[in-house]
Enzyme design. Sequence first.
Site, PDB file in Angstrom:
ATOM      1  N   ASN A 154     -10.228  -2.382  -6.541  1.00  0.00           N
ATOM      2  CA  ASN A 154      -9.416  -1.551  -7.450  1.00  0.00           C
ATOM      3  C   ASN A 154     -10.060  -1.380  -8.833  1.00  0.00           C
ATOM      4  OD1 ASN A 154      -6.184  -2.718  -6.169  1.00  0.00           O
ATOM      5  ND2 ASN A 154      -7.441  -0.972  -5.556  1.00  0.00           N
ATOM      6  N   ASP A 180       0.838  -1.204   0.000  1.00  0.00           N
ATOM      7  CA  ASP A 180       0.000   0.000   0.000  1.00  0.00           C
ATOM      8  C   ASP A 180       0.875   1.256   0.000  1.00  0.00           C
ATOM      9  OD1 ASP A 180      -2.327   1.440   0.030  1.00  0.00           O
ATOM     10  OD2 ASP A 180      -2.752   1.121   2.157  1.00  0.00           O
ATOM     11  N   ARG A 217       1.657  -5.136   6.071  1.00  0.00           N
ATOM     12  CA  ARG A 217       0.977  -4.074   5.331  1.00  0.00           C
ATOM     13  C   ARG A 217       1.792  -2.798   5.441  1.00  0.00           C
ATOM     14  NH1 ARG A 217      -5.241  -2.531   4.496  1.00  0.00           N
ATOM     15  NH2 ARG A 217      -4.870  -0.789   3.088  1.00  0.00           N
TER      16      ARG A 217
HETATM   17  C1  FPP Z   1      -1.425   0.342  -3.539  1.00  0.00           C
HETATM   18  O1  FPP Z   1      -1.040   1.660  -3.645  1.00  0.00           O
HETATM   19  C2  FPP Z   1      -0.940  -0.490  -4.593  1.00  0.00           C
HETATM   20  C3  FPP Z   1      -1.692  -1.057  -5.586  1.00  0.00           C
HETATM   21  C4  FPP Z   1      -3.131  -0.808  -5.785  1.00  0.00           C
HETATM   22  C5  FPP Z   1      -1.140  -1.975  -6.547  1.00  0.00           C
HETATM   23  C6  FPP Z   1       0.243  -2.455  -6.255  1.00  0.00           C
HETATM   24  C7  FPP Z   1       0.891  -2.484  -7.542  1.00  0.00           C
HETATM   25  C8  FPP Z   1       2.219  -2.471  -7.778  1.00  0.00           C
HETATM   26  C9  FPP Z   1       3.276  -2.491  -6.758  1.00  0.00           C
HETATM   27  C10 FPP Z   1       2.630  -2.437  -9.171  1.00  0.00           C
HETATM   28  C11 FPP Z   1       2.156  -3.609  -9.940  1.00  0.00           C
HETATM   29  C12 FPP Z   1       2.631  -4.871  -9.347  1.00  0.00           C
HETATM   30  C13 FPP Z   1       3.069  -5.917 -10.037  1.00  0.00           C
HETATM   31  C14 FPP Z   1       3.554  -7.112  -9.315  1.00  0.00           C
HETATM   32  C15 FPP Z   1       3.112  -5.928 -11.501  1.00  0.00           C
HETATM   33  P1  FPP Z   1      -2.201   2.720  -3.757  1.00  0.00           P
HETATM   34  O2  FPP Z   1      -2.320   3.103  -5.187  1.00  0.00           O
HETATM   35  O3  FPP Z   1      -3.438   2.190  -3.134  1.00  0.00           O
HETATM   36  O4  FPP Z   1      -1.599   3.859  -2.908  1.00  0.00           O
HETATM   37  P2  FPP Z   1      -2.389   4.945  -2.037  1.00  0.00           P
HETATM   38  O5  FPP Z   1      -3.145   4.182  -0.990  1.00  0.00           O
HETATM   39  O6  FPP Z   1      -1.286   5.771  -1.477  1.00  0.00           O
HETATM   40  O7  FPP Z   1      -3.261   5.701  -2.992  1.00  0.00           O
END
Ligand code: FPP
Length: 258
Positions: free
Chosen positions: A80, A32, A200
């Site tokens: 998502n 996250d 997390r």
């Molecule tokens: C959370 O950060 C992360 C995600 C929704 C996706 C995680 C994805 C990656 C690390 C890249 C893709 C992974 C692979 C293995 C190809 P957020 O966007 O929810 O962050 P925020 O809570 O700060 O908005």
Amino acid sequence: MTDSPHSDNVEEALLEQIDRENLPKHVAIIMDGNGRWAAQRHLPRIAGHREGIKSVREIVTVSRKLGIKALTLYAFSNENWNRPMKEITQLMILLERFLNKELKTMMENGIRFRAIGQIDRLQDSVAKLIHSVEDKTKDNNRMTLILALSYGGRTEILDAIKKACTDIQKEKLSIKDLDEKSFSQYLYTKDIPDPDLMIRTSGEVRVSNFLLWQVAYTELYFTKTPWPDFRKRDFLQAICDYQGRERRFGLVSGEQDH
Ligand code: FPP
């Protein structure tokens, strides 16, 4: 998946401290904070996801080197799907690139790849690529890398209930034989042990619909570090913290044989 150039004394000390006989067999991570990491730098959200991929590589590498047998990363949740289409498309492109690029490394390092979730909801080309990487890596046995994609824990449990009910209707399963062990075989994670440790990042202190059935006895570790900054040292720190805990599985101290 290469070593961080920043290995330092702290990493060395943590590596020395880690008991190789008492490693978690399965670590699950809620990655996250990519968006917030990017916002703090006045960058678009995708920049946070790109940097997050570097953390993915580093954590896969260190897990494999330590001898952890399974690593599950929450890469895309059911929720998502409600994000702007542009961000979803960018995430899928990153995923495709990641799989195409890392297949060779997975083969060289004995890493079996698995995806869990409603993979058929993903774009056809992405789903095909996932199945092909799963197939090519299926005989690798040093570590299993599991990506949770289009995943939701409640949906997983409901899907399992539906499959079990179908088997009961077809008389392949009798109600009296439905117990925790047999039910687990209907989950996406059927041949993977429950996580010993769930991490997390980025300060939220909740499980967010991740592996709901499987985390019954999992140790939880929360850190304020956003995922793009979560690297080898942070992971080793989490393992050390885990090893300092006493896991009782509902028994009294010293009684458990897990
Ligand atoms: C959370 O950060 C992360 C995600 C929704 C996706 C995680 C994805 C990656 C690390 C890249 C893709 C992974 C692979 C293995 C190809 P957020 O966007 O929810 O962050 P925020 O809570 O700060 O908005």
